[in-house]
Design a protein around this motif. Structure first.
Motif, PDB file in Angstrom:
ATOM      1  N   GLY A  32       0.787  -1.227   0.000  1.00 13.82           N
ATOM      2  CA  GLY A  32       0.000   0.000   0.000  1.00 13.82           C
ATOM      3  C   GLY A  32       0.818   1.276   0.000  1.00 13.82           C
ATOM      4  N   GLY A  33       0.137   2.368   0.323  1.00 14.46           N
ATOM      5  CA  GLY A  33       0.740   3.696   0.288  1.00 14.46           C
ATOM      6  C   GLY A  33       1.822   3.874   1.342  1.00 14.46           C
ATOM      7  N   ALA A  34       2.828   4.677   0.999  1.00 17.38           N
ATOM      8  CA  ALA A  34       3.986   4.863   1.874  1.00 17.38           C
ATOM      9  C   ALA A  34       4.230   6.335   2.166  1.00 17.38           C
ATOM     10  N   ARG A  35       4.782   6.591   3.350  1.00 17.80           N
ATOM     11  CA  ARG A  35       5.190   7.942   3.738  1.00 17.80           C
ATOM     12  C   ARG A  35       6.710   8.095   3.712  1.00 17.80           C
ATOM     13  N   TYR A  36       7.424   6.974   3.898  1.00  8.56           N
ATOM     14  CA  TYR A  36       8.895   7.009   3.928  1.00  8.56           C
ATOM     15  C   TYR A  36       9.432   5.886   3.049  1.00  8.56           C
ATOM     16  N   ILE A  37      10.322   6.244   2.114  1.00  6.80           N
ATOM     17  CA  ILE A  37      10.930   5.254   1.233  1.00  6.80           C
ATOM     18  C   ILE A  37      12.444   5.407   1.332  1.00  6.80           C
ATOM     19  N   TYR A  38      13.105   4.291   1.604  1.00 10.60           N
ATOM     20  CA  TYR A  38      14.561   4.267   1.741  1.00 10.60           C
ATOM     21  C   TYR A  38      15.166   3.243   0.794  1.00 10.60           C
ATOM     22  N   VAL A  39      16.329   3.567   0.262  1.00 12.25           N
ATOM     23  CA  VAL A  39      17.216   2.582  -0.342  1.00 12.25           C
ATOM     24  C   VAL A  39      18.510   2.699   0.453  1.00 12.25           C
ATOM     25  N   LEU A  40      18.914   1.570   1.041  1.00 13.91           N
ATOM     26  CA  LEU A  40      20.084   1.544   1.925  1.00 13.91           C
ATOM     27  C   LEU A  40      21.081   0.498   1.450  1.00 13.91           C
ATOM     28  N   GLU A  41      22.296   0.579   1.982  1.00  9.93           N
ATOM     29  CA  GLU A  41      23.253  -0.495   1.769  1.00  9.93           C
ATOM     30  C   GLU A  41      22.662  -1.757   2.368  1.00  9.93           C
ATOM     31  N   ARG A  89      15.275  13.551   1.761  1.00 10.89           N
ATOM     32  CA  ARG A  89      15.986  13.758   3.027  1.00 10.89           C
ATOM     33  C   ARG A  89      17.460  13.368   2.900  1.00 10.89           C
ATOM     34  N   VAL A  90      17.728  12.304   2.141  1.00  8.48           N
ATOM     35  CA  VAL A  90      19.100  11.835   1.909  1.00  8.48           C
ATOM     36  C   VAL A  90      19.231  11.516   0.430  1.00  8.48           C
ATOM     37  N   PRO A  91      20.288  12.035  -0.230  1.00  6.38           N
ATOM     38  CA  PRO A  91      21.240  13.003   0.307  1.00  6.38           C
ATOM     39  C   PRO A  91      20.607  14.375   0.498  1.00  6.38           C
ATOM     40  N   ALA A  92      21.283  15.222   1.255  1.00  4.50           N
ATOM     41  CA  ALA A  92      20.763  16.549   1.570  1.00  4.50           C
ATOM     42  C   ALA A  92      20.514  17.373   0.313  1.00  4.50           C
ATOM     43  N   SER A  93      21.315  17.170  -0.710  1.00  2.00           N
ATOM     44  CA  SER A  93      21.104  17.847  -1.989  1.00  2.00           C
ATOM     45  C   SER A  93      21.675  16.990  -3.100  1.00  2.00           C
ATOM     46  N   GLY A  94      21.151  17.201  -4.286  1.00  6.70           N
ATOM     47  CA  GLY A  94      21.628  16.463  -5.447  1.00  6.70           C
ATOM     48  C   GLY A  94      21.086  15.040  -5.492  1.00  6.70           C
ATOM     49  N   PRO A  95      21.421  14.355  -6.578  1.00  7.92           N
ATOM     50  CA  PRO A  95      20.908  12.998  -6.751  1.00  7.92           C
ATOM     51  C   PRO A  95      21.619  11.996  -5.835  1.00  7.92           C
ATOM     52  N   PRO A  96      20.949  10.881  -5.532  1.00 13.87           N
ATOM     53  CA  PRO A  96      21.607   9.842  -4.744  1.00 13.87           C
ATOM     54  C   PRO A  96      22.651   9.126  -5.595  1.00 13.87           C
ATOM     55  N   PRO A  97      23.556   8.370  -4.965  1.00 13.64           N
ATOM     56  CA  PRO A  97      24.527   7.611  -5.746  1.00 13.64           C
ATOM     57  C   PRO A  97      23.815   6.596  -6.635  1.00 13.64           C
ATOM     58  N   SER A  98      24.376   6.357  -7.797  1.00 14.93           N
ATOM     59  CA  SER A  98      23.814   5.354  -8.697  1.00 14.93           C
ATOM     60  C   SER A  98      23.912   3.982  -8.056  1.00 14.93           C
ATOM     61  N   LEU A  99      22.932   3.143  -8.357  1.00 17.67           N
ATOM     62  CA  LEU A  99      22.977   1.766  -7.894  1.00 17.67           C
ATOM     63  C   LEU A  99      23.922   0.985  -8.809  1.00 17.67           C
ATOM     64  N   VAL A 100      24.702   0.095  -8.235  1.00 12.79           N
ATOM     65  CA  VAL A 100      25.680  -0.686  -8.983  1.00 12.79           C
ATOM     66  C   VAL A 100      25.036  -2.006  -9.394  1.00 12.79           C
ATOM     67  N   SER A 101      24.998  -2.263 -10.680  1.00 13.08           N
ATOM     68  CA  SER A 101      24.401  -3.491 -11.194  1.00 13.08           C
ATOM     69  C   SER A 101      25.016  -4.716 -10.528  1.00 13.08           C
ATOM     70  N   GLY A 102      24.153  -5.621 -10.067  1.00 14.09           N
ATOM     71  CA  GLY A 102      24.613  -6.840  -9.422  1.00 14.09           C
ATOM     72  C   GLY A 102      24.827  -6.721  -7.923  1.00 14.09           C
ATOM     73  N   GLN A 103      24.803  -5.491  -7.409  1.00  7.63           N
ATOM     74  CA  GLN A 103      25.000  -5.278  -5.969  1.00  7.63           C
ATOM     75  C   GLN A 103      23.654  -5.338  -5.254  1.00  7.63           C
ATOM     76  N   SER A 104      23.688  -5.819  -4.012  1.00  6.91           N
ATOM     77  CA  SER A 104      22.484  -5.955  -3.197  1.00  6.91           C
ATOM     78  C   SER A 104      22.238  -4.674  -2.395  1.00  6.91           C
ATOM     79  N   TYR A 105      20.961  -4.304  -2.293  1.00  6.80           N
ATOM     80  CA  TYR A 105      20.540  -3.127  -1.530  1.00  6.80           C
ATOM     81  C   TYR A 105      19.312  -3.484  -0.692  1.00  6.80           C
ATOM     82  N   TYR A 106      19.062  -2.674   0.323  1.00  4.19           N
ATOM     83  CA  TYR A 106      17.950  -2.868   1.251  1.00  4.19           C
ATOM     84  C   TYR A 106      16.876  -1.843   0.918  1.00  4.19           C
ATOM     85  N   LEU A 107      15.697  -2.322   0.537  1.00  4.34           N
ATOM     86  CA  LEU A 107      14.542  -1.454   0.306  1.00  4.34           C
ATOM     87  C   LEU A 107      13.692  -1.466   1.567  1.00  4.34           C
TER      88      LEU A 107
END
Length: 125
Positions: A32-41, A89-107
């Protein structure tokens, strides 16, 4: 154990049903609907409560729906692009780092503070 302790001890498992960031950059989750979305290491702990535990080390990108805003739905935006009416909120300004193909991330996606609806590991396409 309390809600906060359970959240801090939680370890995500693999995303299922297409959850994660797709090849075309769409952010997909279930629940369903979300208020906070994170992509983390992949190794990051789960976000919890402000002011000091809601941006864990390893947060790559976080966007928030304002308190008076309508929750955002899965698949309606792409990684790194902030939907109208939301704030980055993160990063404070500018785009976030690109995701690296084949690398695992936490949604991590939550309906509100400590109300997760998706917590899983995805592999960047």
């Amino acid at each position: 154990a309390g809600l906060l302790e359970d959240q801090l001890k939680f370890r995500p498992t693999a995303c299922v049903r297409g959850e994660g960031v797709t090849a075309d950059g769409r952010v997909i989750w279930r629940g369903g609907g979300a208020r906070y979305i994170y992509v983390l290491e992949a190794s990051a702990i789960s976000p919890t409560v402000p002011p000091n535990l809601d941006v864990p080390v390893g947060t790559k990108w976080r966007i928030d729906v304002p308190s008076d805003g309508t929750p955002v739905m899965s698949g309606t935006f792409t990684y790194g692009q902030v939907p109208a009416g939301l704030s980055q909120r993160v990063p404070a300004s500018g785009p976030p780092p690109s995701l690296v193909s084949g690398q695992s991330y936490y949604l991590y996606v939550s309906a509100d503070i400590i109300q997760p609806i998706t917590r899983c590991l995805f592999t960047a396409p």
